[in-house]
Design an enzyme around this catalytic site. Structure first.
Site, short mmCIF file in Angstrom:
data_model
loop_
_atom_site.label_atom_id
_atom_site.label_comp_id
_atom_site.label_asym_id
_atom_site.label_seq_id
_atom_site.Cartn_x
_atom_site.Cartn_y
_atom_site.Cartn_z
N LYS A 99 -9.13 8.78 19.87
CA LYS A 99 -7.71 8.47 19.78
C LYS A 99 -6.84 9.67 20.13
O LYS A 99 -7.13 10.79 19.69
CB LYS A 99 -7.35 8.00 18.37
CG LYS A 99 -7.85 6.60 18.04
CD LYS A 99 -7.34 6.18 16.67
CE LYS A 99 -8.05 4.95 16.14
NZ LYS A 99 -7.72 3.71 16.86
N GLY A 171 -5.96 -0.19 8.64
CA GLY A 171 -6.16 0.47 7.36
C GLY A 171 -5.78 -0.37 6.17
O GLY A 171 -5.69 0.15 5.05
N GLY A 253 -12.00 -0.78 12.07
CA GLY A 253 -11.67 0.57 11.65
C GLY A 253 -12.24 0.85 10.28
O GLY A 253 -13.44 1.04 10.10
#
Lengths: 312, 201
Positions: A99, A171, A253
């Site tokens: 990223k 998240g 993630g």
């Protein structure tokens, strides 16, 4: 870095080149085609990368902290330490993505220099530029970018993105935003396809995207690049639902390494992504996975802290 | 066999749709194959590009590896591109620990031989079995063939650049494999060549 003519077409007509050409739009978009039907997993250490590869990940995403920790710890989130990225590249043989902050073209240059296979210009990190995204045509390495709707996806493709992922709300372990974004993109594609040709000019204006690209998408009924989903996916059923909603693959993630048994959950999500339309298989692989990540309802995240709203 | 063959595309992971699009354009009936039952209903099999380690793990987990081996050994025509080439090879170099293949071709294939994504490239490629003009070949983190057995025909080699001479197209009887991805272009000739193999079978 190589210099390439920006093209919005998936198959640029290249003259029968005798000299091999790298970094072309076809090579960049083609790389994403090879990831389809697969799961790309966030990893923060070489050990996690190995677990992901062993579970059947088609690629791993190297980052410093998973989104759940970025959310919990706050502060500015940046590109990972090159040592960490090297460690991950050396520990697995599947593709490695990493990223960079939105608009941070030097982080992207560094990632290309490290030899990563894909750069994610990601809203999960703190944006470096609130006006411009990276000019992705200037790179040999391909880019994936997030989008919450069709216009955003088309603007990223115009800037050179070779792959799009819906943003979701990273998240959280709450899949609702990913659902919203996938439905939104799918609905807008369907609407565009149904428009008469003479209304595509205004459609392009509304989508804030170039007319040529809008016309191409209207004719094809799909984006000219691969569309994955991301943000809040925590279970095999989450992954399968996104696939049924039209995602061509899945990014996971925090959902794996913030859960009780990462290896087992990772493998289950891989299986559910392949057999996304077979509830018997999804039921079977969903058994005995241990604790999922705890999760936060997106509604409980104060608006300034919603990552999906970064990028435009 | 009938004039309109049914070709299965192994749909565990990878660019399944691109292969189906080309096969359908050539008049074949195509189906996605994820189970042993689906393998019984096809006249030929395409193994797409993708991640070979993922395909292997899924084929192993869903008890598809042995049925695939049996069908290939029994003479089912098969074509593999990139990861599909790895899956059809008897031997793989630079695989992950324990990586298995379907096998059937007496070749050794080196995985990711051309390098990482930054080394992925497109180039003109002579492929005499399909005639002129040259193919426009797309190589993505591609493998190459390092060794061919006595019954394997070399169909294509890289023409220029640092990897000139590397073997990127092979045929062994009813099995065909390319290190590159004709399915990412509009050129249907490699798939047409495979459908001829299917029709002769």
């Amino acid at each position: 870095m190589s210099d390439h003519t920006p093209s919005t077409h998936s198959a640029p007509s290249s003259s029968a080149a005798q000299v091999p050409e790298t970094g072309t739009a076809r090579v960049k978009r083609g790389m994403a085609e090879m990831l389809k039907g697969g799961v790309i997993m966030d990893v923060v250490t070489p050990e996690q990368a190995k677990i992901a590869e062993d579970a059947g990940a088609v690629a791993v995403m190297a980052l410093e902290r998973v989104p759940a920790d970025i959310r919990a710890q706050g502060g500015v989130a940046r590109m990972s330490d090159p040592d960490l990225i090297d460690g991950i590249i050396n520990s697995v043989s599947v593709p490695v993505m990493a990223k960079a902050r939105i608009g941070h073209f030097v982080e992207a240059q560094v990632l290309q220099s490290l030899g990563v296979d894909y750069v994610d210009e990601s809203e999960v990190l703190t944006p470096a530029d609130y006006t411009n995204h990276v000019d992705k045509w200037q790179f040999t390495v391909p880019f994936v970018c997030g989008a919450t709707n069709l216009g955003e996806a088309l603007r990223r493709i115009t800037e050179g993105a070779a792959m799009i992922r819906s943003k979701g709300e990273a998240g959280t372990g709450d899949v609702s935003n990913a659902t919203t974004h996938m439905r939104q993109i799918r609905d807008e594609l369907r609407r565009l396809q149904s428009l008469p040709k003479d209304e595509l000019f205004v459609a392009a204006k509304e989508l804030q995207a170039p007319y040529e690209l809008v016309r191409e998408v209207a004719e094809a009924g799909k984006l000219p690049v691969v569309l994955f989903t991301a943000g809040g996916i925590a279970t095999p059923a989450d992954a399968a639902m996104m696939m049924q909603l039209g995602a061509e693959g899945v990014f996971v993630g925090s959902g794996i390494f913030k859960s009780g048994d990462p290896a087992k959950r990772a493998e289950a999500i891989v299986k559910a992504t392949t057999f996304y339309d077979d509830p018997d298989v999804i039921a079977k692989v969903s058994r005995g996975l241990g604790e999922p990540m705890v999760g936060i309802n997106v509604e409980d995240v104060p608006e300034p802290h919603r990552l999906a709203e970064r990028g435009w | 066999m009938s004039h309109r063959p049914t070709v299965g595309v192994l749909a565990l992971q990878g660019d399944v749709r691109e292969h189906r699009r080309i096969l359908a354009a050539l008049g074949a009936h195509t189906v996605a194959v994820r189970t042993a039952d689906e393998l019984e209903r096809i006249d030929g099999l395409v193994i797409p590009g993708g991640e070979s380690t993922t395909m292997w793990r899924l084929a192993r987990a869903f008890d598809l590896l042995d049925p695939l081996r049996k069908k290939i050994r029994a003479g089912l025509p098969a074509y593999g591109s990139c990861a599909g080439m790895i899956m059809l090879a008897d031997h793989v170099e630079d695989g992950v620990d324990g990586q298995e293949t379907i096998g059937g071709m007496d070749v050794t294939v080196r995985r990711n031989a051309f390098g990482r994504q930054l080394d992925s490239f497109e180039a003109a490629l002579e492929f005499p079995a399909i005639g002129q003009p040259a193919l426009h070949a797309v190589f993505i983190r591609a493998p190459w063939v390092e060794r061919v057995g006595p019954d394997v025909e070399v169909l294509a080699r890289v023409a220029a650049g640092p990897t000139a001479g590397r073997i990127v197209g092979v045929r062994a009887g009813r099995l065909l494999a390319t290190a590159f991805h004709p399915e990412l272009t509009a050129d249907t000739r490699v798939h047409g060549y495979f459908l001829e193999i299917v029709k002769e079978a």
